[in-house]
Design an enzyme around this catalytic site. Sequence first.
Site, PDB file in Angstrom:
ATOM      1  N   ASP A  75       0.971  -9.835  -7.025  1.00  0.00           N
ATOM      2  CA  ASP A  75      -0.416  -9.422  -6.106  1.00  0.00           C
ATOM      3  C   ASP A  75      -1.004 -10.842  -6.124  1.00  0.00           C
ATOM      4  O   ASP A  75      -1.076 -11.673  -6.870  1.00  0.00           O
ATOM      5  CB  ASP A  75      -1.099  -8.518  -6.995  1.00  0.00           C
TER       6      ASP A  75
ATOM      7  N   THR B   3      -3.338  -1.548   4.814  1.00  0.00           N
ATOM      8  CA  THR B   3      -3.694  -1.692   6.718  1.00  0.00           C
ATOM      9  C   THR B   3      -4.877  -1.129   6.808  1.00  0.00           C
ATOM     10  O   THR B   3      -5.334   0.325   7.384  1.00  0.00           O
ATOM     11  CB  THR B   3      -2.449  -1.309   6.717  1.00  0.00           C
TER      12      THR B   3
ATOM     13  N   LYS C  16       4.822   9.373   9.576  1.00  0.00           N
ATOM     14  CA  LYS C  16       3.731   8.554   9.012  1.00  0.00           C
ATOM     15  C   LYS C  16       2.113   8.978   9.439  1.00  0.00           C
ATOM     16  O   LYS C  16       1.331  10.306   9.464  1.00  0.00           O
ATOM     17  CB  LYS C  16       3.513   7.951   8.096  1.00  0.00           C
TER      18      LYS C  16
ATOM     19  N   PHE D 247      -3.553  22.824   1.628  1.00  0.00           N
ATOM     20  CA  PHE D 247      -4.443  22.047   2.212  1.00  0.00           C
ATOM     21  C   PHE D 247      -5.705  23.268   3.069  1.00  0.00           C
ATOM     22  O   PHE D 247      -5.971  23.107   4.656  1.00  0.00           O
ATOM     23  CB  PHE D 247      -3.762  21.087   3.412  1.00  0.00           C
TER      24      PHE D 247
ATOM     25  N   CYS E 298      -6.608   7.077   3.060  1.00  0.00           N
ATOM     26  CA  CYS E 298      -5.436   6.982   4.627  1.00  0.00           C
ATOM     27  C   CYS E 298      -6.699   8.478   5.544  1.00  0.00           C
ATOM     28  O   CYS E 298      -6.482   7.337   6.500  1.00  0.00           O
ATOM     29  CB  CYS E 298      -4.250   8.094   3.555  1.00  0.00           C
TER      30      CYS E 298
ATOM     31  N   LYS F 104     -10.987  13.001  -4.472  1.00  0.00           N
ATOM     32  CA  LYS F 104     -10.377  14.392  -4.120  1.00  0.00           C
ATOM     33  C   LYS F 104     -10.617  13.943  -5.890  1.00  0.00           C
ATOM     34  O   LYS F 104     -10.904  13.332  -6.764  1.00  0.00           O
ATOM     35  CB  LYS F 104      -9.535  14.881  -3.793  1.00  0.00           C
TER      36      LYS F 104
ATOM     37  N   ARG G 133     -12.825   5.710  -2.040  1.00  0.00           N
ATOM     38  CA  ARG G 133     -12.536   4.781  -1.206  1.00  0.00           C
ATOM     39  C   ARG G 133     -12.780   6.055  -0.282  1.00  0.00           C
ATOM     40  O   ARG G 133     -11.800   6.784  -0.018  1.00  0.00           O
ATOM     41  CB  ARG G 133     -11.323   4.264  -0.731  1.00  0.00           C
TER      42      ARG G 133
HETATM   43  N1  LIG Z   1      -3.222   5.288  -1.448  1.00  0.00           N
HETATM   44  C1  LIG Z   1      -2.729   6.221  -1.041  1.00  0.00           C
HETATM   45  O1  LIG Z   1      -2.618   7.137  -1.510  1.00  0.00           O
HETATM   46  C2  LIG Z   1      -1.239   5.821  -0.442  1.00  0.00           C
HETATM   47  C3  LIG Z   1      -0.749   6.813  -0.023  1.00  0.00           C
HETATM   48  C4  LIG Z   1       0.633   6.710   1.091  1.00  0.00           C
HETATM   49  C5  LIG Z   1       0.097   5.580   1.756  1.00  0.00           C
HETATM   50  N2  LIG Z   1      -0.527   4.094   1.487  1.00  0.00           N
HETATM   51  C6  LIG Z   1      -0.590   2.864   2.269  1.00  0.00           C
HETATM   52  O2  LIG Z   1       0.047   2.069   1.829  1.00  0.00           O
HETATM   53  C7  LIG Z   1      -0.510   1.006   1.804  1.00  0.00           C
HETATM   54  C8  LIG Z   1      -0.986   0.691   0.153  1.00  0.00           C
HETATM   55  O3  LIG Z   1      -2.159   1.182   0.135  1.00  0.00           O
HETATM   56  P1  LIG Z   1      -3.011   1.673  -1.678  1.00  0.00           P
HETATM   57  O4  LIG Z   1      -3.830   2.706  -1.618  1.00  0.00           O
HETATM   58  O5  LIG Z   1      -1.586   1.353  -2.531  1.00  0.00           O
HETATM   59  O6  LIG Z   1      -3.592   0.026  -1.419  1.00  0.00           O
HETATM   60  P2  LIG Z   1      -4.658  -0.405  -2.456  1.00  0.00           P
HETATM   61  O7  LIG Z   1      -5.912  -0.843  -1.899  1.00  0.00           O
HETATM   62  O8  LIG Z   1      -4.949   0.450  -3.888  1.00  0.00           O
HETATM   63  O9  LIG Z   1      -3.947  -1.188  -3.245  1.00  0.00           O
HETATM   64  C9  LIG Z   1      -3.639  -3.102  -2.301  1.00  0.00           C
HETATM   65  C10 LIG Z   1      -2.924  -3.766  -3.264  1.00  0.00           C
HETATM   66  O10 LIG Z   1      -2.277  -4.859  -2.480  1.00  0.00           O
HETATM   67  C11 LIG Z   1      -3.168  -6.316  -3.046  1.00  0.00           C
HETATM   68  N3  LIG Z   1      -2.474  -6.946  -2.169  1.00  0.00           N
HETATM   69  C12 LIG Z   1      -3.698  -7.109  -0.686  1.00  0.00           C
HETATM   70  N4  LIG Z   1      -3.596  -8.297  -0.189  1.00  0.00           N
HETATM   71  C13 LIG Z   1      -2.735  -8.601  -0.172  1.00  0.00           C
HETATM   72  C14 LIG Z   1      -1.209  -9.836  -0.222  1.00  0.00           C
HETATM   73  N5  LIG Z   1      -1.766 -10.402   0.759  1.00  0.00           N
HETATM   74  N6  LIG Z   1      -0.228 -10.457  -1.055  1.00  0.00           N
HETATM   75  C15 LIG Z   1      -0.166  -9.329  -2.476  1.00  0.00           C
HETATM   76  N7  LIG Z   1      -1.044  -8.791  -2.068  1.00  0.00           N
HETATM   77  C16 LIG Z   1      -2.184  -8.187  -1.619  1.00  0.00           C
HETATM   78  C17 LIG Z   1      -4.320  -5.996  -3.728  1.00  0.00           C
HETATM   79  O11 LIG Z   1      -5.038  -6.987  -3.945  1.00  0.00           O
HETATM   80  C18 LIG Z   1      -4.314  -4.182  -3.475  1.00  0.00           C
HETATM   81  O12 LIG Z   1      -3.664  -4.781  -5.851  1.00  0.00           O
HETATM   82  C19 LIG Z   1      -1.562   1.491   2.868  1.00  0.00           C
HETATM   83  O13 LIG Z   1      -1.305   0.842   4.097  1.00  0.00           O
HETATM   84  C20 LIG Z   1      -2.185   2.488   3.211  1.00  0.00           C
HETATM   85  O14 LIG Z   1      -2.643   3.022   3.802  1.00  0.00           O
HETATM   86  C21 LIG Z   1      -1.501   4.692   0.616  1.00  0.00           C
END
Ligand SMILES: NC(=O)c1ccc[n+]([C@@H]2O[C@H](COP(=O)([O-])OP(=O)(O)OC[C@H]3O[C@@H](n4cnc5c(N)ncnc54)[C@H](O)[C@@H]3O)[C@@H](O)[C@H]2O)c1
Length: 423
Positions: free
Chosen positions: A32, A88, A201, A246, A257, A318, A325
């Site tokens: 990270d 993203t 997705k 749901f 998301c 939730k 967020r």
């Molecule tokens: N949160 C969910 O429930 C969920 C479920 C399915 C898919 N997703 C998808 O997964 C992806 C990540 O979501 P998340 O909720 O885990 O995000 P998050 O914000 O919880 O975590 C992202 C992490 O990535 C790090 N980061 C950011 N830019 C970086 C870089 N350039 N290099 C290295 N680390 C970097 C951040 O510091 C952070 O720790 C998104 O595309 C999201 O849509 C999320």
Amino acid sequence: MMADILVVGTGYVGITTAACLAHLGHRVVGADIDERRVEQLSRGEIPIVEDGLEELVREGLASGNLRFTTDRAGAAASCEFAYLCVPTPQSPDGRADLSHIEDVARTIGPALPLDSIVVNKSTVPVGSTRVVERVLERGDVSVVSNPEFLREGSAVHDFLHPERIVIGSDDQSAAIRVASLYIGIASPHIVTDPASAETIKYASNAFLATKVSFVNAIAAVCEGVGADVNDVVLGMGYDPRIGHQFLRPGPGWGGSCLPKDTHALVRIAEDGGYQFDLLKGVITVNEQQLERIVTKVIEAVGGDVDGRVVAAWGLAFKARTDDIRDSPAIDVIRRLIARGATVKAYDPAVRGPLDGIEVCEDAYAACEGAEVLVVLTEWDEFRWLDFDKVADAMKQLAIVDSRNVLDRTTVARRGFTHRGIGR
Ligand SMILES: NC(=O)c1ccc[n+]([C@@H]2O[C@H](COP(=O)([O-])OP(=O)(O)OC[C@H]3O[C@@H](n4cnc5c(N)ncnc54)[C@H](O)[C@@H]3O)[C@@H](O)[C@H]2O)c1
């Protein structure tokens, strides 16, 4: 097969992916850019609330199967698989912002060993697999789409017991190599092309948002005709084509998301030449729902919240997570504050400070001097609080239960007026 795996991005998806892959026996490095987070994780401390995750991270650290670093390229050099789990977020035009994905691809591209595989778990628009391939500039490295479907609150369980594993690749041997990482997990595998995997997705998240907006619209109909939405959804859900999940009314869908993914799919459809009017309607219904809850609160205090104290139970988007967020709870609270209300909030998993919102130590403190209590997150423990104590703290005994979580009879017995949703 035990593999060396890099997981870039240690958020909800990345920590879960890293810890679960280590649990399955792989040697995993979580990387990270957030130094504090890496230090914390290296000590076995989890920066998020997620059932069972801390135990799994500690297990991985103790066995030596899991470590964390900020050196993404250095870690990539010894890994045959690199998972992308970076954000993203939504761009101003609604499209998904791929800058984090591109940054990681640029950083690890030159370092990855020959014939390694980049696995994309971030939610990305159709065509992103090709974008990553272009940025990597590595003809020998395959990029595979492997979207993640975990739910916050049960992320570890969902990762280890998924309903399905989707693998999108034009290179069959790369798809098989990725599938082999999940040996030990019993679930259907869907192996398809990258565009279909990416669409699965978005289509899944858009369908879930549609279900919730639909049930919220039905709740509004129920209020108009004197029906009880709780009984209506129970009766609907027994039809296996509909299902019970749901189908709960509330203040609207939110979280990290569904909002960004629904907007992104509208833009993906437009870019592909289709106006997704159904999904636009789903988004509109969701925005209206927030305002419907605000109106209920205003009505509960006699028509104006200006200068009134409102207690709010729930901040997370939730229950069983601390994720705020795009939380509908916060949105409703901000709308009330904008109308002049003083809001005192409490959430079992969320601690302050929170910009402009007073966050209290417990549910009773939030009710001190309040003229209405609004329940915004479906934490089960709210049902079991001492409503005599709540009544003693409040100035007026009014409740707006936007999740239909409280027992109406119990609170009515203690003198509260209870406004639920769709009943
Ligand atoms: N949160 C969910 O429930 C969920 C479920 C399915 C898919 N997703 C998808 O997964 C992806 C990540 O979501 P998340 O909720 O885990 O995000 P998050 O914000 O919880 O975590 C992202 C992490 O990535 C790090 N980061 C950011 N830019 C970086 C870089 N350039 N290099 C290295 N680390 C970097 C951040 O510091 C952070 O720790 C998104 O595309 C999201 O849509 C999320």
